[in-house]
Write a protein that holds these residues in place. Structure first.
Motif, PDB file in Angstrom:
ATOM      1  N   ASP A 186       2.781 -15.501 -71.715  1.00 33.24           N
ATOM      2  CA  ASP A 186       3.472 -16.496 -72.540  1.00 33.24           C
ATOM      3  C   ASP A 186       4.701 -17.041 -71.820  1.00 33.24           C
ATOM      4  OD1 ASP A 186       1.729 -16.202 -74.807  1.00 33.24           O
ATOM      5  OD2 ASP A 186       2.742 -14.318 -75.259  1.00 33.24           O
ATOM      6  N   GLY A 187       5.402 -16.181 -71.104  1.00 32.16           N
ATOM      7  CA  GLY A 187       6.585 -16.608 -70.363  1.00 32.16           C
ATOM      8  C   GLY A 187       6.643 -15.947 -69.000  1.00 32.16           C
ATOM      9  N   LEU A 188       7.187 -16.656 -68.013  1.00 28.85           N
ATOM     10  CA  LEU A 188       7.371 -16.110 -66.671  1.00 28.85           C
ATOM     11  C   LEU A 188       8.856 -16.092 -66.359  1.00 28.85           C
ATOM     12  CD1 LEU A 188       6.160 -15.159 -63.928  1.00 28.85           C
ATOM     13  CD2 LEU A 188       6.256 -17.562 -63.200  1.00 28.85           C
ATOM     14  N   GLY A 226      12.250 -29.135 -70.438  1.00 26.94           N
ATOM     15  CA  GLY A 226      10.894 -28.869 -70.903  1.00 26.94           C
ATOM     16  C   GLY A 226      10.562 -27.394 -70.761  1.00 26.94           C
ATOM     17  N   PRO A 227       9.416 -27.065 -70.155  1.00 31.68           N
ATOM     18  CA  PRO A 227       9.043 -25.661 -70.025  1.00 31.68           C
ATOM     19  C   PRO A 227       9.846 -24.904 -68.966  1.00 31.68           C
ATOM     20  CG  PRO A 227       7.421 -27.036 -68.940  1.00 31.68           C
ATOM     21  CD  PRO A 227       8.357 -27.972 -69.658  1.00 31.68           C
ATOM     22  N   LEU A 265      11.426 -19.163 -66.734  1.00 33.14           N
ATOM     23  CA  LEU A 265      12.879 -18.998 -66.725  1.00 33.14           C
ATOM     24  C   LEU A 265      13.295 -18.407 -65.392  1.00 33.14           C
ATOM     25  CD1 LEU A 265      15.669 -19.009 -68.177  1.00 33.14           C
ATOM     26  CD2 LEU A 265      15.124 -16.697 -68.995  1.00 33.14           C
ATOM     27  N   GLY A 266      14.100 -19.134 -64.619  1.00 31.90           N
ATOM     28  CA  GLY A 266      14.632 -18.639 -63.355  1.00 31.90           C
ATOM     29  C   GLY A 266      16.077 -18.202 -63.514  1.00 31.90           C
ATOM     30  N   GLY A 301      16.842 -17.192 -58.476  1.00 28.64           N
ATOM     31  CA  GLY A 301      15.624 -17.647 -59.133  1.00 28.64           C
ATOM     32  C   GLY A 301      15.784 -19.015 -59.774  1.00 28.64           C
ATOM     33  N   MET A 302      17.008 -19.442 -60.038  1.00 29.63           N
ATOM     34  CA  MET A 302      17.282 -20.823 -60.430  1.00 29.63           C
ATOM     35  C   MET A 302      17.377 -21.701 -59.194  1.00 29.63           C
ATOM     36  SD  MET A 302      20.621 -22.402 -62.350  1.00 29.63           S
ATOM     37  CE  MET A 302      21.189 -24.057 -61.921  1.00 29.63           C
TER      38      MET A 302
END
Length: 213
Positions: free
Chosen positions: A42-44, A186-187, A79-80, A84-85
């Motif tokens: 569902d989420g990474l 968005g995602p 989400l980073g 990771g961002m």
């Protein structure tokens, strides 16, 4: 049912605190580099600690850019955090002046902070635009940063008014100069700070994200 979240395990330092924080706010968490599992979740959650070049090398070895791109193409949340961002942008001048390519989901280059003291280490407030889902209820809180590099401008053009796309929400902070502290697009969402190290405010942010999955 609890949302399934994959913390991408590509060799980026100790990620156990992120796993524990996500479990604490109600996610079922898997720490893995398995491409199929990461694509199906569902989420990474994409962590990132240390050097941009090393993070990109580890991410590439785990097929991370492909996984991130495929998920976003299907509108599936990513989400980073911290480096990771940073890897979501076109590149970085860390560790040398010659840019190292990033994943390229957003335009812009990560560069060294121009501040009297670097790294930026500690708690800082953020400037949150109205309508944020990620920062709902925590708009005026402080978050924990540890970084020497950042994105200093937002270069993605606003969406054409003829389409239904929502303009990205960009959050700012300051250390010697203004820099991008978080983005909701968005995602794809990301934070320069570490929510898993930011106490109750960070847990609230992760809970907001998990609830949106």
């Amino acid at each position: 049912m609890s949302p399934d979240v994959v913390v991408l395990d590509y060799g980026s330092g100790n990620v156990r605190s992120a796993v524990r924080a996500l479990e604490h706010v109600g996610a079922t968490v898997t720490l893995t580099a398995d491409r199929a599992v990461a694509l199906a979740a569902d989420g990474l959650f994409v962590p990132g600690v240390g050097n941009f070049h090393a993070c990109m090398a580890g991410l590439a070895a785990a097929d991370g850019p492909f996984v991130i791109d495929r998920r976003l193409a299907g509108g599936r949340p990513v989400l980073g955090v911290c480096v990771g961002m940073q890897v979501m942008f076109e590149g970085s001048t860390e560790p040398s002046a010659a840019p190292v390519a990033g994943v390229g989901e957003w335009p812009g280059t990560v560069s060294r902070l121009r501040a009297p003291v670097v790294p930026h280490m500690g708690w800082s407030p953020v400037e949150v635009p109205s309508g944020s889902t990620l920062f709902a209820g925590i708009e005026h809180e402080r978050f924990y940063f540890v970084h020497s590099y950042a994105v200093h401008s937002w270069e993605l053009a606003p969406p054409d008014a003829t389409f239904a796309a929502v303009a990205p929400r960009v959050v700012w902070a300051e250390h010697g100069e203004r820099f991008v502290a978080a983005v909701e697009n968005g995602p794809l969402a990301a934070t320069q700070f570490h929510p898993e190290k930011s106490g109750d405010a960070g847990l609230a942010l992760l809970e907001n994200w998990v609830r949106s999955l």
